[in-house]
Design a protein around this motif. Structure first.
Motif, PDB file in Angstrom:
ATOM      1  N   LEU A   7      -6.078   8.081  18.589  1.00  0.00           N
ATOM      2  CA  LEU A   7      -5.796   7.951  20.019  1.00  0.00           C
ATOM      3  C   LEU A   7      -5.155   9.249  20.506  1.00  0.00           C
ATOM      4  O   LEU A   7      -4.453   9.911  19.746  1.00  0.00           O
ATOM      5  CB  LEU A   7      -4.804   6.809  20.265  1.00  0.00           C
ATOM      6  N   ILE A   8      -5.399   9.559  21.771  1.00  0.00           N
ATOM      7  CA  ILE A   8      -4.636  10.635  22.402  1.00  0.00           C
ATOM      8  C   ILE A   8      -3.942  10.015  23.611  1.00  0.00           C
ATOM      9  O   ILE A   8      -4.601   9.399  24.463  1.00  0.00           O
ATOM     10  CB  ILE A   8      -5.516  11.865  22.740  1.00  0.00           C
ATOM     11  N   ILE A   9      -2.619  10.124  23.631  1.00  0.00           N
ATOM     12  CA  ILE A   9      -1.838   9.365  24.608  1.00  0.00           C
ATOM     13  C   ILE A   9      -0.862  10.271  25.353  1.00  0.00           C
ATOM     14  O   ILE A   9      -0.172  11.091  24.743  1.00  0.00           O
ATOM     15  CB  ILE A   9      -1.075   8.243  23.885  1.00  0.00           C
ATOM     16  N   GLU A  10      -0.821  10.100  26.674  1.00  0.00           N
ATOM     17  CA  GLU A  10       0.122  10.887  27.471  1.00  0.00           C
ATOM     18  C   GLU A  10       1.493  10.207  27.468  1.00  0.00           C
ATOM     19  O   GLU A  10       1.627   9.033  27.832  1.00  0.00           O
ATOM     20  CB  GLU A  10      -0.410  11.068  28.896  1.00  0.00           C
ATOM     21  N   VAL A  11       2.481  10.999  27.054  1.00  0.00           N
ATOM     22  CA  VAL A  11       3.866  10.509  26.989  1.00  0.00           C
ATOM     23  C   VAL A  11       4.749  11.527  27.700  1.00  0.00           C
ATOM     24  O   VAL A  11       4.561  12.738  27.535  1.00  0.00           O
ATOM     25  CB  VAL A  11       4.331  10.373  25.516  1.00  0.00           C
ATOM     26  N   HIS A  12       5.685  11.031  28.491  1.00  0.00           N
ATOM     27  CA  HIS A  12       6.595  11.937  29.219  1.00  0.00           C
ATOM     28  C   HIS A  12       8.017  11.416  29.105  1.00  0.00           C
ATOM     29  O   HIS A  12       8.233  10.201  29.064  1.00  0.00           O
ATOM     30  CB  HIS A  12       6.165  12.028  30.691  1.00  0.00           C
ATOM     31  N   ASN A  13       8.974  12.350  29.047  1.00  0.00           N
ATOM     32  CA  ASN A  13      10.378  11.929  28.950  1.00  0.00           C
ATOM     33  C   ASN A  13      10.861  11.276  30.247  1.00  0.00           C
ATOM     34  O   ASN A  13      11.791  10.479  30.239  1.00  0.00           O
ATOM     35  CB  ASN A  13      11.285  13.117  28.564  1.00  0.00           C
ATOM     36  N   LYS A  45       8.313   9.557  36.143  1.00  0.00           N
ATOM     37  CA  LYS A  45       8.339   9.643  37.612  1.00  0.00           C
ATOM     38  C   LYS A  45       8.500  11.084  38.095  1.00  0.00           C
ATOM     39  O   LYS A  45       8.134  11.411  39.222  1.00  0.00           O
ATOM     40  CB  LYS A  45       9.429   8.726  38.197  1.00  0.00           C
ATOM     41  N   GLU A  46       9.006  11.949  37.233  1.00  0.00           N
ATOM     42  CA  GLU A  46       9.187  13.362  37.581  1.00  0.00           C
ATOM     43  C   GLU A  46       8.058  14.246  37.045  1.00  0.00           C
ATOM     44  O   GLU A  46       8.085  15.468  37.219  1.00  0.00           O
ATOM     45  CB  GLU A  46      10.516  13.882  36.992  1.00  0.00           C
ATOM     46  N   ALA A  47       7.067  13.653  36.364  1.00  0.00           N
ATOM     47  CA  ALA A  47       6.009  14.461  35.736  1.00  0.00           C
ATOM     48  C   ALA A  47       5.218  15.239  36.793  1.00  0.00           C
ATOM     49  O   ALA A  47       4.970  14.734  37.890  1.00  0.00           O
ATOM     50  CB  ALA A  47       5.063  13.557  34.943  1.00  0.00           C
ATOM     51  N   LEU A  48       4.834  16.461  36.451  1.00  0.00           N
ATOM     52  CA  LEU A  48       4.095  17.293  37.407  1.00  0.00           C
ATOM     53  C   LEU A  48       2.616  16.924  37.462  1.00  0.00           C
ATOM     54  O   LEU A  48       1.908  17.313  38.387  1.00  0.00           O
ATOM     55  CB  LEU A  48       4.259  18.779  37.059  1.00  0.00           C
ATOM     56  N   SER A  49       2.139  16.203  36.436  1.00  0.00           N
ATOM     57  CA  SER A  49       0.780  15.659  36.538  1.00  0.00           C
ATOM     58  C   SER A  49       0.656  14.377  35.724  1.00  0.00           C
ATOM     59  O   SER A  49       1.301  14.229  34.679  1.00  0.00           O
ATOM     60  CB  SER A  49      -0.271  16.687  36.095  1.00  0.00           C
ATOM     61  N   ASP A  50      -0.160  13.471  36.236  1.00  0.00           N
ATOM     62  CA  ASP A  50      -0.488  12.209  35.565  1.00  0.00           C
ATOM     63  C   ASP A  50       0.721  11.358  35.158  1.00  0.00           C
ATOM     64  O   ASP A  50       0.661  10.622  34.153  1.00  0.00           O
ATOM     65  CB  ASP A  50      -1.390  12.462  34.347  1.00  0.00           C
TER      66      ASP A  50
END
Ligand code: PEP
Ligand code: MN
Length: 322
Positions: free
Chosen positions: A291-297, A300-305
Motif C-alpha cells: 500500500l502507499i498511504i498519505e500520512v500527515h502530522n 488540516k494544515e497540509a499543503l496538499s491532499d
C-alpha cells in the motif's frame, strides 16, 4: 477475409504479411479464407494489414504486451528497494505526506510511520497539481530533505518525477522513482526514467485501461529495466461521490496477467481519510503486494491532499488492523 474477397485480395494480403518477414498460411473454409500469420516474436502491429481490401477482421492470439506478461515469465517478479522487497510474502507499506513541506514536517512523519510499521517513505517534491494555483511542491530542496530524512530514519524513499529535466536529481536523491497517474502515458519520460536503472513505481493513469497500464510497464521492461512496481490508484468513472474508484477487478486481474508486483493507493482512490482504511483492507485481501498511504502530522494544515491524509492515530489503527 470477407466472404466476398477475391483471390487477388487474398494474395495481396499474403504478400503484405510476407513483406514483414512473417509467414502467411491460407486457411480456406466453406464461407471464407482465413490467413494465419506466424513466425512473429512479438505482437504484430495490425496497421500494416488492416486497410487492405477484403480484410474482414484481425484476431490476435499474441497479447500486446509480452515482457510484463505471466505467459512469458511465470514466477512473481520481486522488486527490491534497499532491504524492502515487493512481491514477496509480506506487503510493503509506503507512508508519508502527499508533499514534502519542510525537514521538520517530513522527519516527524517519517519517524512516526516507521515506528508504526511502515517500510518506506513517500513524499512529493514536484507535485503535478491539477490546478496551477495549488501548491506545486518545494522542488530540489524537497528532494534534498527527502534524502536526508530517509537516511536518518533508515527507510528507503520514493518520490515522483514530472520532467526529464530532473533526471539527474532523481538519480542522486531517491531510491525509487514514481511515475504519477498524469504521466503514465508520457512515454518519453518513462523510458528516460527506465534508463536510470532505479526501481520504478508506475501509477495507473486515471483513465487508462489495464492494457494501456501494462503497455506503459512494457515500455520500461523493453528498455531493460525489470524493476517495476505497478500501483492501482483509482480510476475515473461516472461516480462523483468519492474522488476515484479503486479498481479491485484490475488489481486482481493484473496478478493473473502479469508477474509484476502491484500495490494499491487507497488515499488517492478515496480522496477522503475515512475511506482509506476499508479500501486498504480490501486491496490487501485482493492480493495487493503493498500500500502507499498519505500520512500527515497535522492533516488540516497540509499543503496538499490534507482531506485524504491520515493522522498518526488513524494510521496506527490502520496498521493494527492490516
Ligand atoms: C501522488 O502519489 O502524490 C500522486 C500525485 O498520485 P497520483 O499520480 O496517483 O495522482
Ligand atoms: Mn497526494
Amino acid at each position: 477475409m470477407k466472404n466476398t474477397a477475391t483471390k487477388k485480395q487474398i494474395d495481396d494480403v499474403v504478400k503484405a504479411v510476407e513483406r514483414s518477414s512473417l509467414r502467411a498460411e491460407r486457411l480456406p473454409g466453406k464461407q471464407r479464407t482465413a490467413i494465419g500469420v506466424m513466425g512473429n516474436k512479438e505482437f504484430v502491429d495490425q496497421d500494416r494489414i488492416m486497410n487492405y481490401p477484403g480484410v474482414k477482421e484481425i484476431i490476435h492470439v499474441t497479447k500486446k504486451y509480452k515482457l510484463v506478461s505471466r505467459e512469458y515469465h511465470q514466477e512473481n517478479t520481486l522488486v527490491k528497494v534497499g532491504k524492502v522487497c515487493f512481491g514477496g510474502n509480506a506487503p510493503v507499506i509506503i507512508a508519508g505526506p502527499c508533499a514534502i513541506e519542510s525537514e521538520k514536517q517530513l522527519l516527524a512523519i517519517a519517524k512516526k510511520v516507521k515506528e508504526l510499521g511502515a517500510n518506506m517513505l513517500r513524499g512529493g517534491a514536484y507535485k503535478p497539481r491539477t490546478s496551477p494555483y495549488s501548491f506545486q511542491g518545494i522542488g530540489l530542496n524537497g528532494l534534498k530533505i527527502m534524502r536526508a530524512v530517509s537516511d536518518k530514519v533508515g527507510m528507503p524513499c520514493v518520490s515522483e518525477i514530472t520532467s526529464i529535466a530532473d533526471l539527474d536529481l532523481f538519480k542522486k536523491y531517491v531510491d525509487m522513482v514514481q511515475i504519477g497517474s498524469r504521466n503514465m502515458h508520457n512515454f518519453d519520460l518513462i523510458q528516460r526514467v527506465a534508463d536510470l536503472g532505479k526501481p520504478i513505481l508506475l501509477k495507473r493513469g486515471m483513465s487508462a485501461t489495464m492494457e494501456e497500464f501494462l503497455l506503459a510497464a512494457e515500455y520500461i521492461l523493453k528498455r531493460g529495466n525489470p524493476n517495476v512496481v505497478l500501483c492501482e490508484r483509482g480510476i475515473r468513472t461516472y461516480e462523483t461521490s468519492s474522488r476515484n474508484i479503486l479498481d479491485l477487478n484490475t488489481l486482481a486481474l493484473i496478478q493473473i496477467e502479469s508477474h509484476l508486483p502491484i500495490i494499491a493507493d487507497p488515499s488517492h482512490a478515496a480522496g477522503r481519510y475515512d475511506l482509506v482504511e476499508p479500501l486498504a483492507k480490501a486491496a490487501l485481501t485482493a492480493g495487493a503486494s503493498g500500500l502507499i498511504i498519505e500520512v500527515h502530522n497535522d492533516p488540516k494544515e497540509a499543503l496538499s491532499d490534507g482531506e485524504q491524509s491520515l493522522n498518526f492515530t488513524s494510521f496506527k489503527s490502520l496498521m493494527q488492523k492490516i
